[in-house]
Write an enzyme that holds these catalytic residues in place. Structure first.
Site, short mmCIF file in Angstrom:
data_model
loop_
_atom_site.label_atom_id
_atom_site.label_comp_id
_atom_site.label_asym_id
_atom_site.label_seq_id
_atom_site.Cartn_x
_atom_site.Cartn_y
_atom_site.Cartn_z
N GLU A 37 1.12 -1.07 0.00
CA GLU A 37 0.08 0.00 0.08
C GLU A 37 1.04 1.24 0.00
O GLU A 37 0.58 2.15 -0.69
CB GLU A 37 -0.93 -0.03 1.17
N TYR A 120 -6.56 5.98 5.53
CA TYR A 120 -6.32 5.01 4.25
C TYR A 120 -5.59 3.64 4.42
O TYR A 120 -6.32 2.55 4.38
CB TYR A 120 -6.06 5.78 3.14
N ASP A 138 -10.09 5.07 -1.85
CA ASP A 138 -9.18 5.93 -2.71
C ASP A 138 -9.65 6.64 -3.89
O ASP A 138 -10.82 6.74 -4.00
CB ASP A 138 -7.79 4.71 -3.14
#
Ligand code: SF4
Length: 365
Positions: A37, A120, A138
């Protein structure tokens, strides 16, 4: 939100067929998910793959990363930029060793306490690795949801982020939170792409409000970024005996309350063959042409459309317009009831916009 259960069902079905095979997919290792990520925050998937393999090859788990020398970590980060992120990874790995006994924390709140892990990333790790029902929103998810429901709430405000996060949470199949999150992100990345998505093959084609309204390129809405949009306009100077037709533009769009000829608008350029297939075109001339047979692509019209001006460019602050002007004579005025029927000589009595003005000046020549 029960009515929207189909979103999760369709997304998961689509994902099973279309998902890319990537090394951080189908795994529940929070460390590897975390590294992927962070890398993907700064590079595209194709480039990111190589960096991911290299980094994981050298630092295969949180213990190795925590024990490494910072210089070594930075060396393996080289080429990715944003070196503060590599330092944060290193610091967070050490913190996991020290405060969590080397075991990755599972819950969203604990993850948020780690250096460099924001909302996130925390949601991604909590859901992908531990199936916690944390929505991951996102850019791909913002885009897809804003188009599907034609949501005008700007995505670049804290209110907008909260709104979309709650919406994604309501749509989520909580039993399959991680899978749902990955699927909705992948859908935005591969199908509902930023420019010219192929809506014709989309599984949401019959549900998507932006598509139905012809406004796909207007979503997502951003507060701080002016939109520049191309719009293609097809105008019809329609004669019925000594009369022509005008319409007043209503609504909040451009040229509010100004008059213009009946028209068809499109976000993409249309050939004449495409134009006649449009329902708004067919609504203008229903009494003069037969509708296409259900199994036919053709539109049989006895009318003769004379192209007077093609691709006339007109630039507004946030829009670039391209207009075609056609002239046509009709016997039957069915479909034109809502338009103002005037003599051509009376057009000067109506406020018209600059594009119409330019057109009239050109045909006067
Ligand atoms: S129909 Fe088009 S805009 Fe709507 S969700 Fe599908 S790809 Fe996105």
């Amino acid at each position: 939100m029960e009515n929207y259960r189909f979103v999760g069902e369709k997304i998961l079905t689509w994902y099973q067929i279309h998902k890319r095979t990537l090394p951080w997919r189908n795994i529940t290792n929070p460390y590897k998910i975390w590294i992927s990520e962070v890398i993907l925050q700064q590079t595209r998937v194709v480039q990111g793959l190589e960096y991911y393999e290299r980094f994981i090859g050298r630092f295969p788990d949180v213990h190795t990363l925590a024990a490494a020398d910072e210089q070594d970590v930075l060396k393996y980060w080289q080429g990715l930029g944003y070196y503060s992120r590599a330092r944060n990874l290193h610091a967070a790995a050490r913190s996991i060793e020290t405060h969590f006994g080397g075991k990755f924390p599972e819950d969203y709140e604990s993850l948020l306490k780690l250096k460099g892990i924001g909302e996130y990333t925390a949601a991604a790790i909590a859901s992908f690795a531990f199936n916690h029902p944390c929505p991951v929103v996102d850019g791909n998810v913002f885009r897809f949801l804003s188009r599907l429901f034609a949501i005008e709430e700007p995505i670049d405000t804290s209110k907008g982020k909260k709104f979309f996060t709650e919406l994604a949470g309501r749509l989520m199949d909580r039993r399959q939170a991680g899978l749902f999150n990955q699927a909705i992100m992948e859908f935005g990345a591969l199908q509902c792409v930023p420019v010219s998505p192929d809506c014709g093959i989309c599984t949401f084609a019959s549900h998507c409000l932006a598509k139905m309204q012809g406004k796909v390129s207007e979503f997502p809405v951003k507060l701080n970024k002016p939109k520049t949009k191309e719009l293609y306009l097809y105008y019809f100077l329609i004669h019925s005996g000594e009369f022509i037709f005008l319409k007043k533009r209503e609504g909040k769009g451009i040229w509010q309350n100004l008059y213009e000829f009946p028209s068809v608008e499109s976000e993409i350029p249309l050939s004449f063959e495409d134009l006649v297939k449009r329902t708004d075109f067919q609504a203008l001339f229903p009494g003069n042409a037969s509708h296409p047979a259900p199994d036919s692509e053709t539109f049989d019209t006895s009318l003769i459309f004379k192209l007077l001006i093609k691709n006339y460019k007109h630039v507004l602050t946030h829009r670039i317009l391209y207009a075609d002007f056609y002239e046509v004579s009709v016997e039957n005025t069915l479909g034109l009831e809502e338009y103002k029927k005037i003599r051509q000589s009376e057009i000067g009595e109506y406020p018209i916009h600059r594009l119409m003005q330019s057109f009239l000046e050109k045909i006067m020549e």
